[in-house]
Design an enzyme around this catalytic site. Structure first.
Site, mmCIF file in Angstrom:
data_model
loop_
_atom_site.group_PDB
_atom_site.id
_atom_site.type_symbol
_atom_site.label_atom_id
_atom_site.label_comp_id
_atom_site.label_asym_id
_atom_site.label_seq_id
_atom_site.Cartn_x
_atom_site.Cartn_y
_atom_site.Cartn_z
ATOM 1 N N ASN A 1 0.817 -1.214 0.000
ATOM 2 C CA ASN A 1 0.000 0.000 0.000
ATOM 3 C C ASN A 1 0.857 1.273 0.000
ATOM 4 O O ASN A 1 1.978 1.283 0.518
ATOM 5 C CB ASN A 1 -0.922 0.024 1.222
ATOM 6 N N HIS A 2 0.305 2.339 -0.568
ATOM 7 C CA HIS A 2 0.934 3.653 -0.540
ATOM 8 C C HIS A 2 0.103 4.569 0.362
ATOM 9 O O HIS A 2 -1.111 4.386 0.502
ATOM 10 C CB HIS A 2 0.993 4.252 -1.946
#
Length: 211
Positions: free
Chosen positions: A88-89
């Site tokens: 995830n970012h």
């Protein structure tokens, strides 16, 4: 002659006697500290045995907070894999660019949410399926080819599509309840192989006799 060999790294031997090396028993191919794998669960891929963990869950690192838990007798087809939370970012700010991962001192985003990803027993994950972080897939479920699973899957459900949605339940609820009660995946191997014809037949009366 026993059908299954719990100690085999490569569980499939073809009729000509050749060992099929693209399929591995995950428990013997993986030593990753964030993965828990049950007996007889297998995965087919074209990499080396040493690459199995990285192909199955490419963003699950030894330092990851979450775990990937896979039950017994799970069947994972070629091209399927798990996306873990470390992929995830950050999305709360004005950019999604992961600046912090490029310096060891700031590596990672510890405030990003995560949950363990759990696959129950006797789950069939078909060709090129993607399982997203934090999903729980119930016992006996089938994930169709090319599906992207981003929500929990009930036991004995068939799901498909992107995002994956319920296509149908494999059995009526009373049969599902019976299967969960019988829990054949917990049987010792000699009992399982003695009753293999019943498990393969779909004979509900014979199954009730084993409950």
């Amino acid at each position: 002659m026993p059908v299954l060999n719990a100690d085999a790294l490569h569980p499939i031997t073809l009729p000509n006697g050749m060992v099929y090396r693209d399929t591995v028993h995950l428990k013997h191919a993986i030593t990753h500290p964030r993965m828990e794998i049950g007996d007889f669960s297998y995965y087919t891929h074209s990499g080396s045995v040493e690459e199995t963990a990285g192909i199955l869950a490419p963003y699950l690192f030894e330092s990851s907070r979450e775990k990937l838990v896979i039950g017994r007798y799970v069947q994972i087809a070629r091209g399927s894999y798990f996306i873990s939370a470390d992929a995830n970012h950050p999305m709360d700010g004005f950019t999604t660019y992961p600046f912090r991962i490029f310096t060891p001192e700031t590596f990672g985003y510890p405030n990003l949410p995560y949950r363990d990803t759990i696959v129950g027993h006797d789950v069939w994950i078909c060709h090129n399926a993607t399982i997203m972080s934090g999903v729980t897939i119930g016992h006996g479920a089938i994930v169709a080819a090319e599906a992207v699973v981003s929500r929990d899957v009930p036991p004995y459900a068939v799901v498909g599509g992107n995002p994956a949605r319920l296509i149908r339940m494999r059995y009526p609820q009373e049969v599902i309840d019976l299967l969960l009660q019988v829990a054949w995946w917990d049987w010792p191997l000699d009992k399982l192989e003695a009753n293999l014809s019943i498990l393969e037949s779909g004979d509900i009366d014979a199954l009730k006799a084993l409950a």
